[in-house]
Motif scaffolding. Structure first.
Motif, mmCIF file in Angstrom:
data_model
loop_
_atom_site.group_PDB
_atom_site.id
_atom_site.type_symbol
_atom_site.label_atom_id
_atom_site.label_comp_id
_atom_site.label_asym_id
_atom_site.label_seq_id
_atom_site.Cartn_x
_atom_site.Cartn_y
_atom_site.Cartn_z
ATOM 1 N N GLN A 32 53.292 64.130 6.031
ATOM 2 C CA GLN A 32 53.288 62.690 5.780
ATOM 3 C C GLN A 32 52.756 62.377 4.389
ATOM 4 O O GLN A 32 53.257 61.468 3.708
ATOM 5 N N ASN A 81 55.406 62.900 1.741
ATOM 6 C CA ASN A 81 56.416 61.837 1.768
ATOM 7 C C ASN A 81 55.888 60.517 1.239
ATOM 8 O O ASN A 81 56.542 59.867 0.408
ATOM 9 N N LYS A 83 62.186 62.876 1.959
ATOM 10 C CA LYS A 83 62.188 63.575 3.242
ATOM 11 C C LYS A 83 63.291 64.621 3.317
ATOM 12 O O LYS A 83 63.197 65.578 4.087
#
Length: 368
Positions: A156, A159, A166
């Motif tokens: 996470q 990203n 992604k």
């Protein structure tokens, strides 16, 4: 899985081939891959390489040291370019921030596939918010085909914080040999705590020793010990602190060891006090050996440990909370056994080494 064409070469590029969790992940992967495919592997160390304990790899895997000088070492780029032209790897796999900047050199040297893996963070940037470092990570996305994260938290972060697409990121959690780390526990009248980690600031052994000092004050009559396994720059300082806290009869330093599976037979509760982590191999190894876990709630650790199921999570740099968690197992020995059993079940279901290796091989194959 095997490649259908001639054997491919994967070059693994790491800061230093030393004793540590990241290095063990890499070496364990290489060993398994050699058993399952005809891929050849070489290791490139940005600095130096210590002798590694995998006897079955020493003669099969070439290790090249670039001996980077402190500070800027611009000649190193040319040495790396020459080495890559000589080795002719099909894929360059870099690990963590220290080696990410060399992907443009790999591209110029004709390396077809370029992968970067994030396994954890540095003591100077435990939350991964350094703008300069994240700009570099983002900039290198023009040269890197795939970013690998070893935990949901790192995935996470890549990203959302770093800004990597992604489509370029992949989650491959660490895995271990669950058959190897499954020796029966040796009985003892003591509660045996253990920590396995490099003796460096990010592992925060000082906080662990402070917790032990508190535990001794509150539960001096109870039989417990702490074994610290590992080596590093803080070894002498931590030994002096142990003496200052009058913990010499409780705390034992074993240094770096390569018989971890055997040592875990004499551990009831594994304790990790880190400030930042990915998914530590040492936690997975202890869990596989049916060991209850006390760990700081950082990085990918909450992904692995559910509170009061496989162990106890505490806030980082909180010696009081750490001491209280250790005291819980002192008073509840059967809970330690119960959590240890559940820890092994978790590893068997979710953190198997064969799955990890399969995912890496598939990742490599997609880029070839």
């Amino acid at each position: 899985m095997a490649f259908v064409s001639k054997p491919k070469i994967i070059a693994h590029f790491i800061l230093q081939l030393d004793i540590g969790g990241l290095e063990r992940v890499m070496l364990n992967c290489i060993r398994r891959m050699q058993q399952q495919s005809d891929v050849k592997h070489v290791i490139i160390s940005l600095t130096t390489a210590n002798d590694f304990s995998q006897d079955d790899l020493r003669e099969k895997v070439a290790v090249h040291c670039l001996n980077k000088k402190a500070g800027n070492d611009w000649k190193l780029h040319f040495r790396l370019f020459q080495l890559l032209k000589e080795i002719k790897p099909d894929i360059l796999h870099t690990y963590n921030l220290s080696t990410i900047e060399y992907h443009p050199i790999a591209m110029l040297a004709g390396v077809k596939g370029r992968i970067h893996a994030e396994h954890g963070r540095d003591i100077n940037d435990p939350k991964g918010l350094n703008k300069k470092h994240n700009f570099l990570r983002k900039l290198m996305s023009f040269f890197i085909h795939r970013y690998v994260a070893v935990s949901d938290e790192l995935f996470q972060w890549l990203n959302t914080t770093v800004g990597i697409s992604k489509t370029k990121t992949q989650l491959i959690t660490n895995g271990i040999n669950t058959e190897f780390f499954n020796l029966p526990k040796q009985p003892s009248e003591n509660i045996r705590f253990a920590n396995i980690a490099r003796l460096s600031p990010i592992k925060d052994h000082k906080n662990l020793l402070q917790a032990c000092q508190l535990l001794q004050k509150e539960h001096d009559e109870m039989p417990w010990t702490l074994t610290i396994i590992g080596d590093g720059p803080l070894r002498e300082e931590l030994a002096l602190l142990t003496q200052e806290y009058q913990l010499n009869e409780r705390v034992n330093f074993l240094g770096a060891r390569d018989d971890i599976a055997e040592l875990l037979t004499e551990v009831d509760v594994f304790v990790l006090s880190s400030i930042a982590e990915g998914i530590p191999m040492t936690i997975l190894e202890a869990m596989s050996a049916s060991t209850a876990i006390i760990a700081t709630e950082v990085g990918g650790i909450p992904q692995v440990i559910e509170q009061h199921k496989e162990g106890i999570l505490v806030e980082k740099q909180d010696a009081i909370a750490l001491a209280q968690a250790m005291a819980f197992y002192l008073k509840n020995v059967e809970k330690a056994k119960e959590h240890g059993k559940q820890a092994r079940d978790k590893v068997l279901n979710s953190y198997n080494e064969q799955r990890m290796v399969k995912d890496y091989l598939a990742c490599y194959e997609q880029l070839l």
